[in-house]
Design a protein around this motif. Structure first.
Motif, PDB file in Angstrom:
ATOM      1  N   GLN A  78       0.592  -1.314   0.269  1.00 22.20           N
ATOM      2  CA  GLN A  78      -0.099   0.114   0.292  1.00 22.20           C
ATOM      3  C   GLN A  78       1.189   1.236  -0.083  1.00 22.20           C
ATOM      4  N   THR A  79       0.295   2.543  -0.998  1.00 20.19           N
ATOM      5  CA  THR A  79       0.812   3.473  -0.749  1.00 20.19           C
ATOM      6  C   THR A  79       1.230   3.900   0.677  1.00 20.19           C
TER       7      THR A  79
ATOM      8  N   ASN B 179       0.356   7.285   1.775  1.00 13.83           N
ATOM      9  CA  ASN B 179      -0.717   8.062   2.050  1.00 13.83           C
ATOM     10  C   ASN B 179      -2.164   6.748   3.390  1.00 13.83           C
ATOM     11  N   ARG B 180      -1.850   5.833   2.392  1.00  4.86           N
ATOM     12  CA  ARG B 180      -3.078   4.665   2.706  1.00  4.86           C
ATOM     13  C   ARG B 180      -2.180   4.017   4.221  1.00  4.86           C
TER      14      ARG B 180
ATOM     15  N   CYS C  45      -3.099   6.449   6.307  1.00 11.37           N
ATOM     16  CA  CYS C  45      -5.103   6.257   7.407  1.00 11.37           C
ATOM     17  C   CYS C  45      -5.044   5.641   7.956  1.00 11.37           C
TER      18      CYS C  45
ATOM     19  N   GLY D  39     -13.617  10.678   6.540  1.00 12.27           N
ATOM     20  CA  GLY D  39     -12.300  11.152   5.197  1.00 12.27           C
ATOM     21  C   GLY D  39     -11.643   9.893   5.694  1.00 12.27           C
ATOM     22  N   MET D  40     -10.492   9.573   7.087  1.00 13.46           N
ATOM     23  CA  MET D  40      -9.730   8.417   6.408  1.00 13.46           C
ATOM     24  C   MET D  40     -10.221   6.988   6.145  1.00 13.46           C
TER      25      MET D  40
ATOM     26  N   ASN E  42     -12.543   6.833   4.480  1.00 14.87           N
ATOM     27  CA  ASN E  42     -13.402   6.746   2.788  1.00 14.87           C
ATOM     28  C   ASN E  42     -11.953   6.200   1.697  1.00 14.87           C
ATOM     29  N   LYS E  43     -11.234   6.776   3.093  1.00 12.87           N
ATOM     30  CA  LYS E  43      -9.581   6.598   1.209  1.00 12.87           C
ATOM     31  C   LYS E  43     -10.104   4.908   1.928  1.00 12.87           C
ATOM     32  N   VAL E  44     -10.076   4.168   2.372  1.00 15.78           N
ATOM     33  CA  VAL E  44      -9.090   3.156   2.547  1.00 15.78           C
ATOM     34  C   VAL E  44     -10.882   1.826   2.840  1.00 15.78           C
TER      35      VAL E  44
END
Length: 60
Positions: free
Chosen positions: A16-17, A19-20, A23, A46-47, A49-51
């Motif tokens: 995973q990147t 940023n992920r 989160c 928001g976190m 939703n990203k993962v």
């Protein structure tokens, strides 16, 4: 009392990147199948939703 969410990490963080990973760590999750209870706030949403593909979420 504010609403709470129970979050479970279903997939590992390898591949995973940054940023992920950030989160997932920001939500307090550390390893696969780890569960945490967090407040239902816009920041946490928001976190989530990203993962969303890596976790499962239910009301606590």
């Amino acid at each position: 009392m504010a609403d709470t969410l129970k979050i479970t990490l279903n997939r590992g963080l390898s591949g995973q990147t940054k940023n992920r990973r950030a989160c997932v760590r920001g939500l307090g999750l550390k390893r696969r199948q780890h569960q945490v209870v967090v407040a239902d706030t816009p920041e946490n949403r928001g976190m989530i939703n990203k993962v969303a593909d890596m976790i499962s979420v239910e009301r606590a």
